[in-house]
Write an enzyme that holds these catalytic residues in place. Sequence first.
Site, PDB file in Angstrom:
ATOM      1  N   LYS B  79       4.474  12.126  -4.317  1.00  9.74           N
ATOM      2  CA  LYS B  79       5.267  11.407  -3.332  1.00  9.74           C
ATOM      3  C   LYS B  79       6.656  11.171  -3.920  1.00  9.74           C
ATOM      4  CE  LYS B  79       4.689   7.269  -0.396  1.00  9.74           C
ATOM      5  NZ  LYS B  79       3.795   6.112  -0.140  1.00  9.74           N
ATOM      6  N   SER B 154       2.324   5.895   4.617  1.00  9.55           N
ATOM      7  CA  SER B 154       3.578   6.551   4.334  1.00  9.55           C
ATOM      8  C   SER B 154       3.475   7.782   3.438  1.00  9.55           C
ATOM      9  CB  SER B 154       4.531   5.548   3.680  1.00  9.55           C
ATOM     10  OG  SER B 154       4.027   5.140   2.424  1.00  9.55           O
ATOM     11  N   SER B 178      -1.165   3.199   2.727  1.00  2.64           N
ATOM     12  CA  SER B 178      -0.316   4.396   2.707  1.00  2.64           C
ATOM     13  C   SER B 178      -0.895   5.622   2.008  1.00  2.64           C
ATOM     14  CB  SER B 178       1.039   4.073   2.074  1.00  2.64           C
ATOM     15  OG  SER B 178       1.876   3.446   3.012  1.00  2.64           O
TER      16      SER B 178
END
Lengths: 94, 485
Positions: B79, B154, B178
Amino acid sequence: MKMDIDRIAALARIKLKAEEKEKLAADLGNILSYVEKLSSLDTENVPPTSHVLAIENVFRKDVQTPQRIIEEVLAKAPEREGDFFKVPKVVEGS
Amino acid sequence: MPQGSLTIKGLREEIRKDRSAIRSACRLLSERIKTVDSKVRAYAAFDDARFEAEVERLTEEKDPSVTGKPLFGVPISLKDNLCVRGWETTCASRILKGYVPPYDATVIQKLRANGAIIFGKCNMDEFAFGSSTESSCYGPTANPWDLSRVPGGSSGGSAACVAADEAIAALGSDTGGSIRQPASLCGVVGVKPTYGRVSRYGLIAFGSSLDQIGPLAKTVEDAAILTNVISGHDPKDSTSANAAVPDFTRACVPDVKGLRVGLPKEYFVAGLDREVETAVRNAAEKLASMGAVVTDISLPHTEYAVAVYYIVAVAEASSNLGRFDGVQYGYRHPANQLLDMYFETRDHGFGSEAKRRILLGTFVLSAGYYDAYYLKGQKVRTLIKRDFDHAFKQVDVILTPVSPTPAFKIGERTQDPLAMYLSDIFTIPMNLAGIPAISVPCGFSKGNLPIGVQFAAKHFDEETMFRAAYAFEQGTDFHKRKPEL
């Protein structure tokens, strides 16, 4: 709950465009109405949780660890002068 | 080199047999990215040149103490909120455009020390603010199972690239769901470890009392391998716990006899999609048929979790994002004086969801409102945590849905922040309590969209969580299905 969006934006150091303000104020009002549901709970004798683990203060020795990264740190600075970050002039009272 | 789905475990076998598998695997992934990522848009940044030197070095490696490492030669994607020395790290925000960290996050150091190749940076919601990966400055990521739908968020890029076979496995971060929610929506495995289990040094902070780094993988065992590697105390993160790290792969046994599984009634309520409910209840029945003891339990304060979260998380976020001022790194908007530079930089640098959260957080912490909001929120958080403490006296693991619905349409919830926030209603409580939880594929909707089931366990009891998840996965075939791209 209604908030003074201009005051909060000033505290948060964000300039808001006029066309953003109305939508943001409405969104925030909706969210605040939603969180109002907490007020129905009696928490008089409940301690707040700031961290979920019972970790006490963590200390370390105050020793310098040599790092030679000044160039790397400053290389991508928006603006620099020598070994310093350079910023626009600070105007008093603004 | 077998085509198609590569796991960490599978690739390690190939590399043991033939070292050239390192290069073949990286090329295979790179080809796949070139073929499908224009549709999925899972990667924020990807460049073959980034890993070529690593592939070369590891292919020639002779030292058995290196070649025997658990991730030797395995490419891992990240990420874009994890700092990698020399790689632009943006949190999918304009305000961090051009930021190149001069250091590696602790998890990156650990990946490297265990032989992994840092492969690419995945798309995400700006600063991890979102449940759909739509608030990214790079534009939205699509769900590999249906390109008109969101991958969740996310960590949507991390989940989508694993689901689309554009990665072997990836790291994400989880503040309110997330990792688990996108894992569920993309049909992969996602783990949020116990708060304190993994060092956050080098993770760009969102909600510091909630954030945890964790893996997204194709199997429970792969997730356990990655959790092994990234866990452990770190003097650089004073919230990281000084707890022993067991070998989580040893907890991956197909045996749940006598395991006490709790179904909280507050998670099976109005708003839960019928197909999701059926799939999750079937998962409980499956475990019961394997010898687990399934009982109904109650977590009475569940309905307050989202409200607590949107006070606590935004308060912490507004404080953490105070550092982005255009002075030291990233984007700076030109201005004649300092104060204007701050205001303009933050106006142009932050997207609308980031602004919304910063403003809300600033408000709930501001003079006169702190007690009514932040303090109240932290008190109700105690009640939510106590619910779990109480439940874990009766059961070993809690089984729930991950997301109330399968993947929703791109654009469907962007105009209604509250609807978006409610996407995380079943994942937020675990962050508030700090307990570990995993999402595992447990079914598909009639429209062929993946559905996940969540297993949550006590603080630092990831072993029980992995055991339940592994046993369930091995008893089913859902994790073997692949999207057509």
